[in-house]
Design a protein around this motif. Structure first.
Motif, PDB file in Angstrom:
ATOM      1  N   ILE A  34       0.867  -1.173   0.000  1.00  0.00           N
ATOM      2  CA  ILE A  34       0.000   0.000   0.000  1.00  0.00           C
ATOM      3  C   ILE A  34       0.900   1.218   0.000  1.00  0.00           C
ATOM      4  O   ILE A  34       2.098   1.108   0.248  1.00  0.00           O
ATOM      5  CB  ILE A  34      -0.940   0.040   1.220  1.00  0.00           C
ATOM      6  N   GLN A  38      -2.531   6.292  -1.175  1.00  0.00           N
ATOM      7  CA  GLN A  38      -3.786   5.541  -1.251  1.00  0.00           C
ATOM      8  C   GLN A  38      -4.660   5.774  -0.023  1.00  0.00           C
ATOM      9  O   GLN A  38      -5.874   5.685  -0.114  1.00  0.00           O
ATOM     10  CB  GLN A  38      -3.519   4.042  -1.389  1.00  0.00           C
ATOM     11  N   LEU A  39      -4.049   6.042   1.108  1.00  0.00           N
ATOM     12  CA  LEU A  39      -4.809   6.241   2.340  1.00  0.00           C
ATOM     13  C   LEU A  39      -5.351   7.653   2.490  1.00  0.00           C
ATOM     14  O   LEU A  39      -6.431   7.847   3.062  1.00  0.00           O
ATOM     15  CB  LEU A  39      -3.934   5.940   3.560  1.00  0.00           C
ATOM     16  N   TRP A  43     -12.559   8.517   5.016  1.00  0.00           N
ATOM     17  CA  TRP A  43     -13.185   7.215   4.858  1.00  0.00           C
ATOM     18  C   TRP A  43     -14.332   7.078   5.855  1.00  0.00           C
ATOM     19  O   TRP A  43     -14.187   7.440   7.018  1.00  0.00           O
ATOM     20  CB  TRP A  43     -12.170   6.100   5.123  1.00  0.00           C
ATOM     21  N   VAL A 146      -3.853  -3.908   6.181  1.00  0.00           N
ATOM     22  CA  VAL A 146      -4.762  -3.665   5.066  1.00  0.00           C
ATOM     23  C   VAL A 146      -4.882  -4.966   4.276  1.00  0.00           C
ATOM     24  O   VAL A 146      -3.901  -5.460   3.726  1.00  0.00           O
ATOM     25  CB  VAL A 146      -4.261  -2.514   4.167  1.00  0.00           C
ATOM     26  N   LEU A 149      -7.570  -3.004  -0.686  1.00  0.00           N
ATOM     27  CA  LEU A 149      -7.620  -1.558  -0.877  1.00  0.00           C
ATOM     28  C   LEU A 149      -7.865  -1.241  -2.343  1.00  0.00           C
ATOM     29  O   LEU A 149      -7.110  -1.680  -3.214  1.00  0.00           O
ATOM     30  CB  LEU A 149      -6.313  -0.914  -0.404  1.00  0.00           C
ATOM     31  N   MET A 154     -11.692   0.117   1.570  1.00  0.00           N
ATOM     32  CA  MET A 154     -10.522  -0.393   2.280  1.00  0.00           C
ATOM     33  C   MET A 154     -11.010  -1.371   3.349  1.00  0.00           C
ATOM     34  O   MET A 154     -11.930  -1.070   4.105  1.00  0.00           O
ATOM     35  CB  MET A 154      -9.752   0.754   2.939  1.00  0.00           C
TER      36      MET A 154
END
Length: 174
Positions: A34, A38-39, A43, A146, A149, A154
């Motif tokens: 990851i 991407q995070l 969310w 994770v 994803l 996620m």
């Protein structure tokens, strides 16, 4: 102090206005890797299943939980998670609740904030908790694995949740 003020302002805006941070470039499935990019963003919690020691899984925050997990580009995060059926405090004063009201609120919510780091190769991120409504988390590092994803979803395993079990969490990008 300025950083904390910026985080607080961003969190309040995202929570109350329902805005998300930019999603970034297209993301593929996490295959053990990851990236921070991407995070980054906001969310929403979709589900939290806690695995009991006997192997049974339960939704401790209920089937329609409410929550947000925000990752900023400057390595800050904030997480708020609540049951949708938290009781109102009858006195309308948060400092004058009954023991039963307080118990329901504590058992039905958790929040914490701090900084985070990503281990790209292992597909994990670590939350460096500065402060939490569960004080046992204060000053600790909490690793999240994770398991999946994509751009919009996620899935995370929490090997050390606030109960003596394992938690499986699903988030959707806001």
């Amino acid at each position: 102090m300025k950083r904390l003020s910026t985080l607080a302002t961003t969190t309040v805006l995202l929570l109350f206005l329902g805005l998300g941070l930019p999603a970034g470039e297209a993301m593929g499935q996490a295959k053990g890797k990851i990236s921070k990019e991407q995070l980054v963003g906001a969310w929403a919690n979709v589900s939290v299943q806690v695995e009991r020691p006997d192997g049974n899984k339960v939704e401790t925050f209920g089937p329609n939980l409410k929550g947000v997990f925000i990752f900023t580009a400057d390595d800050r995060y904030a997480l708020v998670l609540t049951r949708p059926d938290l009781p109102k405090i009858a006195s309308n004063d948060r400092l004058k609740g009954t023991p039963e009201e307080y118990q329901a609120v504590v058992q039905g919510s958790v929040a914490h904030f701090g900084t985070y780091s990503v281990n790209e190769a292992e597909g994990t991120f670590t939350l460096h908790v500065e402060s939490s409504t569960f004080p046992n988390y204060n000053g600790t590092d909490q690793i999240r694995i994770v398991t999946s994803l994509s751009r919009d979803e996620m899935k995370v395993t929490n090997p050390s949740p606030t109960t003596p079990t394992k938690a499986y969490v699903v988030y959707k990008r806001l």
